[in-house]
Design an enzyme around this catalytic site. Structure first.
Site, PDB file in Angstrom:
ATOM      1  N   ASP A  97       0.242  -1.358   0.194  1.00 25.90           N
ATOM      2  CA  ASP A  97       0.050  -0.308   0.451  1.00 25.90           C
ATOM      3  C   ASP A  97       0.816   1.174  -0.254  1.00 25.90           C
ATOM      4  O   ASP A  97      -0.176   2.785   0.363  1.00 25.90           O
ATOM      5  CB  ASP A  97      -1.253   0.659   1.373  1.00 25.90           C
ATOM      6  CG  ASP A  97      -0.221  -0.548   2.894  1.00 25.90           C
ATOM      7  OD1 ASP A  97       1.302  -0.165   3.025  1.00 25.90           O
ATOM      8  OD2 ASP A  97      -0.187  -0.742   3.419  1.00 25.90           O
ATOM      9  N   GLU A 119       0.017  -9.552  -1.395  1.00 23.25           N
ATOM     10  CA  GLU A 119      -0.640  -8.511   0.041  1.00 23.25           C
ATOM     11  C   GLU A 119      -1.366  -7.886  -0.484  1.00 23.25           C
ATOM     12  O   GLU A 119      -1.550  -6.746  -0.248  1.00 23.25           O
ATOM     13  CB  GLU A 119       0.425  -7.417   0.770  1.00 23.25           C
ATOM     14  CG  GLU A 119      -0.329  -7.393   2.207  1.00 23.25           C
ATOM     15  CD  GLU A 119       1.020  -7.076   3.070  1.00 23.25           C
ATOM     16  OE1 GLU A 119       1.043  -5.332   3.253  1.00 23.25           O
ATOM     17  OE2 GLU A 119       1.314  -7.518   4.303  1.00 23.25           O
ATOM     18  N   GLU A 133      -2.168   5.102   2.383  1.00 26.80           N
ATOM     19  CA  GLU A 133      -2.352   3.725   2.466  1.00 26.80           C
ATOM     20  C   GLU A 133      -3.033   2.940   2.235  1.00 26.80           C
ATOM     21  O   GLU A 133      -3.650   2.070   0.816  1.00 26.80           O
ATOM     22  CB  GLU A 133      -1.609   2.697   3.595  1.00 26.80           C
ATOM     23  CG  GLU A 133      -0.138   3.132   3.526  1.00 26.80           C
ATOM     24  CD  GLU A 133       0.499   4.830   4.689  1.00 26.80           C
ATOM     25  OE1 GLU A 133      -1.206   5.574   5.142  1.00 26.80           O
ATOM     26  OE2 GLU A 133       1.488   4.744   4.956  1.00 26.80           O
ATOM     27  N   HIS A 206       5.559   6.134  13.049  1.00 25.47           N
ATOM     28  CA  HIS A 206       5.724   6.759  11.954  1.00 25.47           C
ATOM     29  C   HIS A 206       4.971   7.230  10.767  1.00 25.47           C
ATOM     30  O   HIS A 206       4.995   7.897   9.707  1.00 25.47           O
ATOM     31  CB  HIS A 206       7.264   6.164  10.712  1.00 25.47           C
ATOM     32  CG  HIS A 206       6.214   4.590  10.020  1.00 25.47           C
ATOM     33  ND1 HIS A 206       4.962   4.783   9.224  1.00 25.47           N
ATOM     34  CD2 HIS A 206       5.984   3.266  10.355  1.00 25.47           C
ATOM     35  CE1 HIS A 206       5.247   3.568   8.948  1.00 25.47           C
ATOM     36  NE2 HIS A 206       5.447   2.406   9.926  1.00 25.47           N
ATOM     37  N   ARG A 208       2.226   8.890   8.273  1.00 31.07           N
ATOM     38  CA  ARG A 208       1.578  10.494   8.184  1.00 31.07           C
ATOM     39  C   ARG A 208       0.988  10.450   8.644  1.00 31.07           C
ATOM     40  O   ARG A 208       1.259  12.028   9.263  1.00 31.07           O
ATOM     41  CB  ARG A 208       1.771  10.040   6.296  1.00 31.07           C
ATOM     42  CG  ARG A 208       2.865  10.065   5.484  1.00 31.07           C
ATOM     43  CD  ARG A 208       3.209  10.840   4.447  1.00 31.07           C
ATOM     44  NE  ARG A 208       4.142  10.697   4.057  1.00 31.07           N
ATOM     45  CZ  ARG A 208       4.789  11.377   3.710  1.00 31.07           C
ATOM     46  NH1 ARG A 208       4.066  11.911   3.214  1.00 31.07           N
ATOM     47  NH2 ARG A 208       5.845  11.425   2.573  1.00 31.07           N
ATOM     48  N   HIS A 239      12.407   5.976  13.606  1.00 31.68           N
ATOM     49  CA  HIS A 239      12.355   6.117  11.531  1.00 31.68           C
ATOM     50  C   HIS A 239      13.396   7.312  11.360  1.00 31.68           C
ATOM     51  O   HIS A 239      13.714   7.877  12.430  1.00 31.68           O
ATOM     52  CB  HIS A 239      10.993   6.290  11.900  1.00 31.68           C
ATOM     53  CG  HIS A 239      10.322   5.958  10.231  1.00 31.68           C
ATOM     54  ND1 HIS A 239      10.661   6.783   9.515  1.00 31.68           N
ATOM     55  CD2 HIS A 239       9.715   4.944   9.351  1.00 31.68           C
ATOM     56  CE1 HIS A 239      10.592   6.169   7.752  1.00 31.68           C
ATOM     57  NE2 HIS A 239       9.617   5.609   8.278  1.00 31.68           N
TER      58      HIS A 239
HETATM   59  C1  UD1 Z   1       6.480   5.206   4.104  1.00 30.04           C
HETATM   60  C2  UD1 Z   1       5.476   4.856   3.777  1.00 30.04           C
HETATM   61  C3  UD1 Z   1       4.087   4.034   4.616  1.00 30.04           C
HETATM   62  C4  UD1 Z   1       5.212   2.784   5.232  1.00 30.04           C
HETATM   63  C5  UD1 Z   1       6.609   3.166   5.527  1.00 30.04           C
HETATM   64  C6  UD1 Z   1       7.484   1.564   6.511  1.00 30.04           C
HETATM   65  C7  UD1 Z   1       3.627   6.008   1.821  1.00 30.04           C
HETATM   66  C8  UD1 Z   1       2.790   7.129   1.146  1.00 30.04           C
HETATM   67  N1  UD1 Z   1       4.303   5.730   2.465  1.00 30.04           N
HETATM   68  O1  UD1 Z   1       5.888   6.381   5.032  1.00 30.04           O
HETATM   69  O2  UD1 Z   1       3.195   2.948   4.187  1.00 30.04           O
HETATM   70  O3  UD1 Z   1       4.099   2.138   5.844  1.00 30.04           O
HETATM   71  O4  UD1 Z   1       7.356   4.034   4.766  1.00 30.04           O
HETATM   72  O5  UD1 Z   1       8.092   2.883   6.936  1.00 30.04           O
HETATM   73  O6  UD1 Z   1       4.000   5.681   0.737  1.00 30.04           O
HETATM   74  N2  UD1 Z   1      13.751   8.482   5.378  1.00 30.04           N
HETATM   75  C9  UD1 Z   1      15.008   8.700   5.399  1.00 30.04           C
HETATM   76  N3  UD1 Z   1      15.428   7.944   5.030  1.00 30.04           N
HETATM   77  C10 UD1 Z   1      15.151   6.329   5.296  1.00 30.04           C
HETATM   78  C11 UD1 Z   1      13.691   6.490   5.131  1.00 30.04           C
HETATM   79  C12 UD1 Z   1      12.864   7.500   4.792  1.00 30.04           C
HETATM   80  O7  UD1 Z   1      15.676   9.840   5.628  1.00 30.04           O
HETATM   81  O8  UD1 Z   1      15.300   5.238   4.735  1.00 30.04           O
HETATM   82  C13 UD1 Z   1      12.991  10.383   5.668  1.00 30.04           C
HETATM   83  C14 UD1 Z   1      13.049  10.827   4.495  1.00 30.04           C
HETATM   84  O9  UD1 Z   1      13.205  12.595   5.203  1.00 30.04           O
HETATM   85  C15 UD1 Z   1      11.582  10.469   4.056  1.00 30.04           C
HETATM   86  C16 UD1 Z   1      10.445  10.095   5.120  1.00 30.04           C
HETATM   87  O10 UD1 Z   1      11.877   9.933   5.375  1.00 30.04           O
HETATM   88  O11 UD1 Z   1      11.296  11.743   3.137  1.00 30.04           O
HETATM   89  C17 UD1 Z   1       9.300   9.739   5.158  1.00 30.04           C
HETATM   90  O12 UD1 Z   1       9.546   8.902   4.101  1.00 30.04           O
HETATM   91  P1  UD1 Z   1       8.511   8.392   3.119  1.00 30.04           P
HETATM   92  O13 UD1 Z   1       8.444   7.275   2.038  1.00 30.04           O
HETATM   93  O14 UD1 Z   1       7.996   9.441   1.696  1.00 30.04           O
HETATM   94  O15 UD1 Z   1       7.472   8.294   4.110  1.00 30.04           O
HETATM   95  P2  UD1 Z   1       6.975   7.036   5.200  1.00 30.04           P
HETATM   96  O16 UD1 Z   1       6.564   7.885   6.595  1.00 30.04           O
HETATM   97  O17 UD1 Z   1       8.513   6.721   5.349  1.00 30.04           O
HETATM   98  N1  UDP Z   2      11.466  -3.444  11.138  1.00 28.71           N
HETATM   99  C1  UDP Z   2      13.259  -3.352  10.790  1.00 28.71           C
HETATM  100  N2  UDP Z   2      13.293  -2.102  12.030  1.00 28.71           N
HETATM  101  C2  UDP Z   2      12.904  -1.555  13.117  1.00 28.71           C
HETATM  102  C3  UDP Z   2      12.199  -1.849  12.482  1.00 28.71           C
HETATM  103  C4  UDP Z   2      11.154  -2.520  12.393  1.00 28.71           C
HETATM  104  O1  UDP Z   2      13.432  -4.403  10.235  1.00 28.71           O
HETATM  105  O2  UDP Z   2      13.870  -0.671  12.989  1.00 28.71           O
HETATM  106  C5  UDP Z   2      10.989  -4.303  10.375  1.00 28.71           C
HETATM  107  C6  UDP Z   2       9.940  -4.838  11.109  1.00 28.71           C
HETATM  108  O3  UDP Z   2      10.185  -6.255  11.426  1.00 28.71           O
HETATM  109  C7  UDP Z   2       8.282  -5.383  10.391  1.00 28.71           C
HETATM  110  C8  UDP Z   2       8.716  -4.278   9.046  1.00 28.71           C
HETATM  111  O4  UDP Z   2      10.032  -3.574   9.282  1.00 28.71           O
HETATM  112  O5  UDP Z   2       8.627  -6.166   8.910  1.00 28.71           O
HETATM  113  C9  UDP Z   2       7.637  -2.965   9.840  1.00 28.71           C
HETATM  114  O6  UDP Z   2       8.106  -2.168   9.007  1.00 28.71           O
HETATM  115  P1  UDP Z   2       7.682  -0.017   9.089  1.00 28.71           P
HETATM  116  O7  UDP Z   2       6.993  -0.099  10.070  1.00 28.71           O
HETATM  117  O8  UDP Z   2       8.251   0.760   8.873  1.00 28.71           O
HETATM  118  O9  UDP Z   2       6.497   0.117   7.834  1.00 28.71           O
HETATM  119  P2  UDP Z   2       4.527  -0.363   8.158  1.00 28.71           P
HETATM  120  O10 UDP Z   2       4.918  -2.012   8.078  1.00 28.71           O
HETATM  121  O11 UDP Z   2       4.168   0.023   8.984  1.00 28.71           O
HETATM  122  O12 UDP Z   2       4.123  -0.237   6.487  1.00 28.71           O
END
Ligand code: UD1
Ligand code: UDP
Length: 368
Positions: A97, A119, A133, A206, A208, A239
């Protein structure tokens, strides 16, 4: 020989797609694979690729700090067009998602390339929660031709929307495939040594829609409860999102029984889960993993697309109001029978062989 392209870009998609990549690669006579990462995440994606030994064929490298949904969607759409036109895969597999999944599926739709949704069928039926999502997963299902539903509940959601029964396969969740390879009773880590002798609380947050005031309320509630219970220690692998980090440091700094640490590699995180007393999270994937490990989870959200874990008794939705989280978290620490009722392991998300089932569907001539 079918050409299967897998597109993913965030940590959770990588955790659930890498096991499938590795299974598909064991069938070189049936498939050629093209792994495309959008790079929606950077560090958190690299961590997972490294653990599963997956080398992307193409990296769209879209991440920028503080990216908006517009940035992610537009950049993926524009960059993936050329890749799809050049590779012309027989099917593109996307997961779950995220904006990566939505944008990749939309690009396939524009180019009339079949999409398989791994999924598929998770629903809250509330388009605003989780945001964005719920929209992403519904939109991906609108344009998909093949549905890999993790459970009977998700299959039924798809049938209720009129999807064709012969295009839906109940496979289990590929996230559980990963979990079967990571948990090790002998595992040790210096943070776990620090927490020894205390009840270990594991925290992640984390979403949004929780950024801003809801996240501040969550953190304040957690701190208040932990101040009441000196036999607890918390580890919070945070995160990378700078907005999450800011809120967490504002509310939690200076409290020495709570360690904020960098994101853990999935191998470590699963073992931290296995060693924890309870988990507080707004994550989706953790809701799937915790029932297998029999770990109680307080889900800091108003809705869940994972009702199976609630039914199994491991998950409880507690929303994002400070007093509700405070009361529910305190209750779970003080009421032994409530804790024990939530601590039983169950397997609503499958037996750890989901990737093999998806591979066998793909090789059984179901692709047009
Ligand atoms: C995204 C997904 C969410 C998922 C989450 C898992 C969307 C809209 N959201 O949200 O469904 O649950 O990932 O974690 O697709 N950033 C870094 N390094 C990284 C990752 C993130 O610096 O490795 C920072 C960046 O500043 C980035 C911000 O996190 O701009 C947000 O990342 P983004 O993928 O836009 O949204 P998530 O909240 O991570
Ligand atoms: N996870 C990880 N390291 C962490 C926190 C979570 O590997 O420090 C794993 C967790 O076991 C799960 C996945 O990340 O498999 C969940 O990802 P996240 O919570 O970022 O996204 P969501 O599932 O909410 O989309």
């Amino acid at each position: 020989m079918k050409k299967v392209m897998l597109v993913f870009g965030t940590r959770p998609e990588a955790i659930k797609m890498c096991p499938l990549v590795n299974v598909l690669k064991t069938h070189p006579d049936d498939f050629s694979t093209v792994v495309v990462v959008t790079g929606q995440h950077r560090e958190m994606l690299e961590q997972v690729l490294h653990v599963f030994n997956v080398e992307p064929d193409i990296d769209l490298a879209v991440m920028k700090p503080g990216q908006t949904l517009f940035d992610v969607t537009c950049n993926i759409l524009l960059k993936i067009k050329k890749v799809l036109e050049g590779e012309r895969p027989d099917v593109v597999l996307v997961h779950g998602d995220t904006t990566t999944s939505f944008a990749a599926a939309l690009a396939c739709f524009y180019l009339q390339i079949p999409v398989g949704h791994v999924e598929a069928g998770l629903r809250t039926h509330d388009i605003g929660s989780p945001w964005p999502e719920e929209f992403n997963r519904q939109a991906v299902d609108i344009v998909s031709q093949y549905y890999f539903a993790p459970t009977e509940v998700s299959r039924q959601n798809l049938l209720d929307e009129g999807k064709r029964p012969d295009k839906i396969w109940v496979t289990g969740n590929t996230g559980i495939d990963a979990l079967h390879t990571t948990v090790d009773p002998e595992y040790s880590h210096h943070e776990l040594d620090w927490a020894k002798g205390s009840r270990l609380i594991l925290i992640t947050a984390h979403r949004r829609e929780n950024l801003g005031e809801p996240m501040h309320r969550m953190f304040r509630a957690i701190r208040r409860v932990m101040e009441d219970y000196p036999d607890t220690k918390a580890i919070y692998p945070i995160h990378m999102n700078p907005l999450v980090r800011k809120a967490a440091h504002e509310e939690l700094d200076g409290f020495d029984r709570l360690h904020i640490i960098d994101p853990l590699e999935v191998f470590d995180f699963h073992n931290f889960m296995a060693k924890s007393y309870l988990i507080l999270t707004d994550s989706g994937g953790i809701q799937e993993e915790a029932p297998s490990l029999g770990k109680p989870v307080l889900v800091m959200r108003d809705t869940t697309e994972r009702p199976e874990g609630v039914k199994a008794g491991t998950l409880k939705l507690v929303g994002t109001e400070e007093d509700v989280i405070y009361n529910e978290f305190s209750r779970l620490l003080s009421d032994v029978s409530e804790y024990e009722a939530m601590s039983h392991a169950s397997n609503p998300y499958g037996d750890g062989h989901a990737s093999e089932r998806i591979a066998s569907v793909l090789s059984d001539g179901h692709l047009r």
